[in-house]
Scaffold this motif. Sequence first.
Motif, PDB file in Angstrom:
ATOM      1  N   TYR A  79     -25.539  86.472 -74.577  1.00  0.00           N
ATOM      2  CA  TYR A  79     -24.666  86.624 -73.415  1.00  0.00           C
ATOM      3  C   TYR A  79     -25.677  87.433 -72.306  1.00  0.00           C
ATOM      4  O   TYR A  79     -25.098  87.028 -71.093  1.00  0.00           O
ATOM      5  N   ASP A  80     -26.511  88.244 -72.585  1.00  0.00           N
ATOM      6  CA  ASP A  80     -27.389  88.882 -71.811  1.00  0.00           C
ATOM      7  C   ASP A  80     -28.369  87.896 -70.721  1.00  0.00           C
ATOM      8  O   ASP A  80     -28.619  88.317 -69.864  1.00  0.00           O
ATOM      9  N   ASN A  86     -23.894  89.480 -67.567  1.00  0.00           N
ATOM     10  CA  ASN A  86     -24.285  91.079 -67.429  1.00  0.00           C
ATOM     11  C   ASN A  86     -23.318  91.524 -68.386  1.00  0.00           C
ATOM     12  O   ASN A  86     -22.103  91.713 -68.354  1.00  0.00           O
ATOM     13  N   LEU A  87     -24.039  92.044 -69.373  1.00  0.00           N
ATOM     14  CA  LEU A  87     -23.189  92.960 -70.675  1.00  0.00           C
ATOM     15  C   LEU A  87     -22.319  93.890 -69.965  1.00  0.00           C
ATOM     16  O   LEU A  87     -21.307  94.075 -70.689  1.00  0.00           O
ATOM     17  N   SER A 135     -20.060  93.480 -67.957  1.00  0.00           N
ATOM     18  CA  SER A 135     -18.837  93.021 -67.593  1.00  0.00           C
ATOM     19  C   SER A 135     -17.996  92.565 -68.572  1.00  0.00           C
ATOM     20  O   SER A 135     -16.519  92.413 -68.513  1.00  0.00           O
ATOM     21  N   GLY A 136     -18.488  92.425 -69.833  1.00  0.00           N
ATOM     22  CA  GLY A 136     -17.618  92.154 -70.997  1.00  0.00           C
ATOM     23  C   GLY A 136     -17.222  90.822 -71.315  1.00  0.00           C
ATOM     24  O   GLY A 136     -17.197  90.282 -72.446  1.00  0.00           O
ATOM     25  N   THR A 137     -16.637  89.909 -70.288  1.00  0.00           N
ATOM     26  CA  THR A 137     -16.289  88.655 -70.463  1.00  0.00           C
ATOM     27  C   THR A 137     -16.863  87.916 -69.393  1.00  0.00           C
ATOM     28  O   THR A 137     -17.076  88.497 -68.142  1.00  0.00           O
ATOM     29  N   MET A 138     -16.829  86.572 -69.294  1.00  0.00           N
ATOM     30  CA  MET A 138     -17.131  85.711 -68.222  1.00  0.00           C
ATOM     31  C   MET A 138     -16.829  84.294 -68.576  1.00  0.00           C
ATOM     32  O   MET A 138     -16.452  84.077 -69.606  1.00  0.00           O
ATOM     33  N   ARG A 189     -20.147  81.535 -63.334  1.00  0.00           N
ATOM     34  CA  ARG A 189     -20.346  82.539 -62.118  1.00  0.00           C
ATOM     35  C   ARG A 189     -21.637  82.375 -61.475  1.00  0.00           C
ATOM     36  O   ARG A 189     -21.681  82.432 -60.264  1.00  0.00           O
ATOM     37  N   ASN A 190     -22.732  82.100 -62.228  1.00  0.00           N
ATOM     38  CA  ASN A 190     -24.111  81.874 -61.830  1.00  0.00           C
ATOM     39  C   ASN A 190     -24.809  80.689 -62.183  1.00  0.00           C
ATOM     40  O   ASN A 190     -25.953  80.126 -61.527  1.00  0.00           O
ATOM     41  N   GLY A 191     -24.094  79.754 -63.018  1.00  0.00           N
ATOM     42  CA  GLY A 191     -24.675  78.564 -63.140  1.00  0.00           C
ATOM     43  C   GLY A 191     -25.879  78.414 -64.301  1.00  0.00           C
ATOM     44  O   GLY A 191     -26.360  77.471 -64.927  1.00  0.00           O
ATOM     45  N   GLU A 192     -26.049  79.633 -65.072  1.00  0.00           N
ATOM     46  CA  GLU A 192     -26.989  79.886 -65.891  1.00  0.00           C
ATOM     47  C   GLU A 192     -26.719  79.352 -67.160  1.00  0.00           C
ATOM     48  O   GLU A 192     -25.585  79.525 -67.496  1.00  0.00           O
TER      49      GLU A 192
END
Length: 108
Positions: free
Chosen positions: A89-90, A94-95, A97-100, A61-64
């Motif tokens: 994860y953090d 975003n904690l 959101s639960g999944t990514m 989602r953000n490339g990080e």
Amino acid sequence: MKALMLCLLLLTSISVNAEVASWYNLDGRKTASGEVFHNSKFTAAHRTLRFGTRVKVTNLRNGESVVVTVNDRGPFHSSRALDLSKAAYDEIGNLNSGTMPVEYQVID
């Protein structure tokens, strides 16, 4: 020609996987590897990768990205490939959101 063949061989041996990751919290409990789980460390659970394997995980989602060390087994949800420690994860998501969606690559 030999250099080109070597480059092609290296490129085809790099495995990148696009999957879903979640985070989990077992702070203070033993992991499957015998290590004590710490929320503050960059670790992960994977079903089959050997313990100690370092994996680069990229949030799609953000490339990080973050590098984690596999020290546990899981996740135990069929649609997920990795469970990340809270800190890992953090670092990339975003904690809340639960999944990514992630892409992960074994780096050693």
